[in-house]
Design a protein around this motif. Structure first.
Motif, PDB file in Angstrom:
ATOM      1  N   HIS A  51      -5.583  14.595   6.240  1.00  0.00           N
ATOM      2  CA  HIS A  51      -4.672  14.388   5.114  1.00  0.00           C
ATOM      3  C   HIS A  51      -3.319  13.897   5.633  1.00  0.00           C
ATOM      4  O   HIS A  51      -2.869  14.277   6.711  1.00  0.00           O
ATOM      5  CB  HIS A  51      -4.469  15.694   4.349  1.00  0.00           C
ATOM      6  N   GLY A  52      -2.675  13.062   4.835  1.00  0.00           N
ATOM      7  CA  GLY A  52      -1.319  12.630   5.144  1.00  0.00           C
ATOM      8  C   GLY A  52      -1.191  11.773   6.391  1.00  0.00           C
ATOM      9  O   GLY A  52      -0.134  11.756   7.023  1.00  0.00           O
ATOM     10  N   ASN A  53      -2.266  11.047   6.744  1.00  0.00           N
ATOM     11  CA  ASN A  53      -2.187  10.198   7.930  1.00  0.00           C
ATOM     12  C   ASN A  53      -1.154   9.090   7.711  1.00  0.00           C
ATOM     13  O   ASN A  53      -1.281   8.273   6.800  1.00  0.00           O
ATOM     14  CB  ASN A  53      -3.557   9.588   8.241  1.00  0.00           C
ATOM     15  N   LYS A  54      -0.146   9.069   8.544  1.00  0.00           N
ATOM     16  CA  LYS A  54       0.991   8.153   8.333  1.00  0.00           C
ATOM     17  C   LYS A  54       0.620   6.691   8.544  1.00  0.00           C
ATOM     18  O   LYS A  54       1.145   5.805   7.861  1.00  0.00           O
ATOM     19  CB  LYS A  54       2.157   8.551   9.248  1.00  0.00           C
ATOM     20  N   ILE A  55      -0.276   6.418   9.474  1.00  0.00           N
ATOM     21  CA  ILE A  55      -0.687   5.030   9.711  1.00  0.00           C
ATOM     22  C   ILE A  55      -1.446   4.498   8.507  1.00  0.00           C
ATOM     23  O   ILE A  55      -1.181   3.388   8.023  1.00  0.00           O
ATOM     24  CB  ILE A  55      -1.548   4.923  10.991  1.00  0.00           C
ATOM     25  N   LEU A  56      -2.380   5.301   7.996  1.00  0.00           N
ATOM     26  CA  LEU A  56      -3.140   4.890   6.822  1.00  0.00           C
ATOM     27  C   LEU A  56      -2.225   4.720   5.621  1.00  0.00           C
ATOM     28  O   LEU A  56      -2.333   3.720   4.884  1.00  0.00           O
ATOM     29  CB  LEU A  56      -4.227   5.921   6.514  1.00  0.00           C
ATOM     30  N   ALA A  57      -1.311   5.666   5.412  1.00  0.00           N
ATOM     31  CA  ALA A  57      -0.396   5.581   4.274  1.00  0.00           C
ATOM     32  C   ALA A  57       0.470   4.330   4.351  1.00  0.00           C
ATOM     33  O   ALA A  57       0.695   3.640   3.338  1.00  0.00           O
ATOM     34  CB  ALA A  57       0.491   6.825   4.231  1.00  0.00           C
ATOM     35  N   LYS A  58       0.940   4.008   5.551  1.00  0.00           N
ATOM     36  CA  LYS A  58       1.773   2.820   5.736  1.00  0.00           C
ATOM     37  C   LYS A  58       0.997   1.551   5.430  1.00  0.00           C
ATOM     38  O   LYS A  58       1.498   0.647   4.738  1.00  0.00           O
ATOM     39  CB  LYS A  58       2.307   2.784   7.172  1.00  0.00           C
ATOM     40  N   ASP A  59      -0.241   1.462   5.923  1.00  0.00           N
ATOM     41  CA  ASP A  59      -1.040   0.250   5.705  1.00  0.00           C
ATOM     42  C   ASP A  59      -1.439   0.094   4.239  1.00  0.00           C
ATOM     43  O   ASP A  59      -1.462  -1.025   3.708  1.00  0.00           O
ATOM     44  CB  ASP A  59      -2.281   0.276   6.596  1.00  0.00           C
ATOM     45  N   ILE A  60      -1.742   1.212   3.580  1.00  0.00           N
ATOM     46  CA  ILE A  60      -2.069   1.150   2.147  1.00  0.00           C
ATOM     47  C   ILE A  60      -0.855   0.683   1.351  1.00  0.00           C
ATOM     48  O   ILE A  60      -0.953  -0.189   0.474  1.00  0.00           O
ATOM     49  CB  ILE A  60      -2.551   2.529   1.640  1.00  0.00           C
ATOM     50  N   ALA A  61       0.315   1.267   1.647  1.00  0.00           N
ATOM     51  CA  ALA A  61       1.539   0.893   0.929  1.00  0.00           C
ATOM     52  C   ALA A  61       1.896  -0.567   1.160  1.00  0.00           C
ATOM     53  O   ALA A  61       2.286  -1.281   0.220  1.00  0.00           O
ATOM     54  CB  ALA A  61       2.692   1.794   1.372  1.00  0.00           C
ATOM     55  N   HIS A  62       1.736  -1.031   2.400  1.00  0.00           N
ATOM     56  CA  HIS A  62       2.046  -2.430   2.715  1.00  0.00           C
ATOM     57  C   HIS A  62       1.126  -3.372   1.949  1.00  0.00           C
ATOM     58  O   HIS A  62       1.587  -4.364   1.361  1.00  0.00           O
ATOM     59  CB  HIS A  62       1.907  -2.659   4.216  1.00  0.00           C
ATOM     60  N   GLN A  63      -0.182  -3.045   1.910  1.00  0.00           N
ATOM     61  CA  GLN A  63      -1.123  -3.893   1.185  1.00  0.00           C
ATOM     62  C   GLN A  63      -0.849  -3.838  -0.320  1.00  0.00           C
ATOM     63  O   GLN A  63      -0.876  -4.874  -1.007  1.00  0.00           O
ATOM     64  CB  GLN A  63      -2.559  -3.466   1.461  1.00  0.00           C
ATOM     65  N   ALA A  64      -0.562  -2.641  -0.831  1.00  0.00           N
ATOM     66  CA  ALA A  64      -0.303  -2.495  -2.269  1.00  0.00           C
ATOM     67  C   ALA A  64       0.921  -3.271  -2.713  1.00  0.00           C
ATOM     68  O   ALA A  64       1.006  -3.715  -3.867  1.00  0.00           O
ATOM     69  CB  ALA A  64      -0.148  -1.016  -2.626  1.00  0.00           C
ATOM     70  N   SER A  65       1.871  -3.444  -1.812  1.00  0.00           N
ATOM     71  CA  SER A  65       3.080  -4.192  -2.160  1.00  0.00           C
ATOM     72  C   SER A  65       2.818  -5.685  -2.250  1.00  0.00           C
ATOM     73  O   SER A  65       3.643  -6.427  -2.787  1.00  0.00           O
ATOM     74  CB  SER A  65       4.176  -3.927  -1.121  1.00  0.00           C
ATOM     75  N   LYS A  66       1.671  -6.136  -1.731  1.00  0.00           N
ATOM     76  CA  LYS A  66       1.323  -7.571  -1.776  1.00  0.00           C
ATOM     77  C   LYS A  66       0.245  -7.850  -2.828  1.00  0.00           C
ATOM     78  O   LYS A  66       0.519  -8.459  -3.865  1.00  0.00           O
ATOM     79  CB  LYS A  66       0.846  -8.026  -0.395  1.00  0.00           C
ATOM     80  N   ILE A  67      -0.968  -7.408  -2.575  1.00  0.00           N
ATOM     81  CA  ILE A  67      -2.085  -7.587  -3.508  1.00  0.00           C
ATOM     82  C   ILE A  67      -2.952  -6.342  -3.439  1.00  0.00           C
ATOM     83  O   ILE A  67      -3.327  -5.911  -2.350  1.00  0.00           O
ATOM     84  CB  ILE A  67      -2.970  -8.805  -3.144  1.00  0.00           C
ATOM     85  N   ILE A  68      -3.278  -5.778  -4.583  1.00  0.00           N
ATOM     86  CA  ILE A  68      -4.232  -4.670  -4.623  1.00  0.00           C
ATOM     87  C   ILE A  68      -5.628  -5.182  -4.924  1.00  0.00           C
ATOM     88  O   ILE A  68      -6.600  -4.764  -4.303  1.00  0.00           O
ATOM     89  CB  ILE A  68      -3.812  -3.635  -5.683  1.00  0.00           C
ATOM     90  N   HIS A  69      -5.714  -6.134  -5.852  1.00  0.00           N
ATOM     91  CA  HIS A  69      -7.041  -6.529  -6.320  1.00  0.00           C
ATOM     92  C   HIS A  69      -7.042  -7.966  -6.847  1.00  0.00           C
ATOM     93  O   HIS A  69      -6.120  -8.399  -7.538  1.00  0.00           O
ATOM     94  CB  HIS A  69      -7.486  -5.589  -7.451  1.00  0.00           C
ATOM     95  N   VAL A  70      -8.071  -8.692  -6.464  1.00  0.00           N
ATOM     96  CA  VAL A  70      -8.517  -9.883  -7.181  1.00  0.00           C
ATOM     97  C   VAL A  70     -10.031  -9.746  -7.272  1.00  0.00           C
ATOM     98  O   VAL A  70     -10.621  -8.897  -6.616  1.00  0.00           O
ATOM     99  CB  VAL A  70      -8.149 -11.198  -6.469  1.00  0.00           C
TER     100      VAL A  70
END
Length: 399
Positions: A51-70
């Protein structure tokens, strides 16, 4: 948390423990009162990197700030990267289809097998053999593939063509000219953590190859290093025709995958998934795979798995009147309990003592900790479980 609102508006499909978690760090969770818990279940084998893995959280947030879904009408770069990751780590010559869950992955596997059965040979082949006590999902077809027939109540009629073998020894006698596949879990995660015999699985795989019958291995729970290998199939020394994955792949983000050597089986429109393999889920999967692969290569994964295995054995040996035997492999293990009443008591009391643990079947205590759990967290968890068992045995002795 307003538990009354939850119960008023959410369907009662789970017998939930009354706790509201608000944060986590690796295998440790805290609820909204500040109470600490050791997580020996990892969201049913999902939170592979804790839980709370900082690397995973950072990569998810970075991707979400660009594109989540097409939609899958377009190329999705992290999806292609994830497919390559999976194929390379598996060592099998396969291609991947991405979906959202283990159930959907198993549905995809069944469709692949059924289409192959339509195209290969003069006779339609459609029957799929699974094992009694297997569990392959909750959609109508995946539920019918599940060999725990009590779970079928109320939901029929079901698709035809599923046959249940009482064990792996019975499978050969059930094969006929209409059989297209055998679908197995190498460890039955929902069926009491029953672990299939390695030699018998190898013999079955060889027989199926000779008979040109597909071998589907459901690795939804066993995959992604949970048994010490990237796939449990590696530990068994077999090469399946179709593999299904989910749970631990996304580190908590929903994702499912079908991998198959039948690389040209589907044509455009044969299968699909609106959300499957989108930017967010495959980014999370890529990060999770990189973290776990490095962890495995470093030797730390094996060290922790051996430590957990040894700790579990020591714990079980202290309570011979409660636990019959250990079952499973590495970070997917269970303890057979003498009776269902004791099992329920242990699960319910453990959460009060700050340990999350779950059942498998009617008589097995199931352990599925994060793969990154520390030795300190392991020690703390088993110390708390020992308190639960000591108190339980003491209470029973007084009765």
């Amino acid at each position: 948390m307003n538990y009354e609102d939850f119960e008023n508006y959410v369907l009662p499909t789970y017998e939930r423990q009354k706790v509201n978690f608000v944060k986590g760090n690796n295998a440790t969770l805290w609820d909204d009162t500040g109470k600490e818990y050791i997580d020996f279940s990892a969201g049913v084998a999902v939170c592979s990197i804790g839980h709370g893995n900082k690397i995973l959280a950072k990569d998810i947030a970075h991707q979400a700030s660009k594109i989540i879904h097409v939609s899958n009408n377009y190329y999705i770069e992290p999806q292609g990267e994830c497919a390559k990751h999976l194929v390379k780590l598996s060592g099998y010559d396969m291609k991947c289809f991405f979906c959202n869950s283990g159930t959907e992955a198993n549905e995809g596997a069944i469709k692949i097998a059924r289409k192959h059965g339509e195209l290969k040979g003069d006779q339609k082949r459609y029957k799929i053999i699974t094992l009694v006590n297997s569990f392959h999902g909750r959609t109508i077809t995946a539920l019918k593939a599940t060999g725990q027939t009590e779970k079928h109540n109320y939901f029929g009629p079901f698709p035809e063509g599923f046959i249940y073998a009482k064990d792996i020894d019975e499978v050969p006698s059930l094969l006929d000219e209409s059989t297209i596949a055998v679908m197995i879990e190498l460890i039955q995660g929902e069926g009491g953590m029953e672990t299939l015999n390695k030699k018998k699985v190898q013999n079955l795989a060889e027989l199926l190859k000779k008979r040109e019958i597909l071998l589907i291995v459901d690795e939804v729970q066993t995959g992604i290093y949970r048994t010490g290998h990237f796939l449990a199939s590696h530990a068994y020394g077999i090469t399946p025709d179709i593999i299904t994955l989910a749970k631990g792949l996304g580190g908590g983000i929903p994702i499912g995958v079908v991998m198959t050597r039948l690389k040209n089986i589907f044509s455009f429109g044969d299968h699909g998934s609106t959300f499957g393999g989108n930017y967010l889920s495959t980014t999370a999967a890529n990060t999770t795979l990189v973290i776990l692969n490095r962890y495995a290569q470093s030797g730390l994964m094996k060290e922790i798995q051996d430590y957990f295995d040894n700790s579990l054995q020591i714990f079980a040996s202290k309570y011979p009147t409660v636990f019959i035997k250990c079952v499973g492999i590495k970070m997917m293990q269970g303890l057979r309990v003498t009776d269902e009443k004791s099992l329920t008591h242990i699960v319910n009391t453990s959460i009060k003592m700050g340990v999350l643990i779950i059942k498998s079947g009617k008589n097995t205590l199931r352990f599925l900790p994060p793969l990154t759990i520390t030795k300190e967290e392991i020690d703390k968890g088993f110390s708390r479980l020992s308190f639960v068992l000591d108190e339980y045995i003491s209470e029973n002795a007084c009765q």
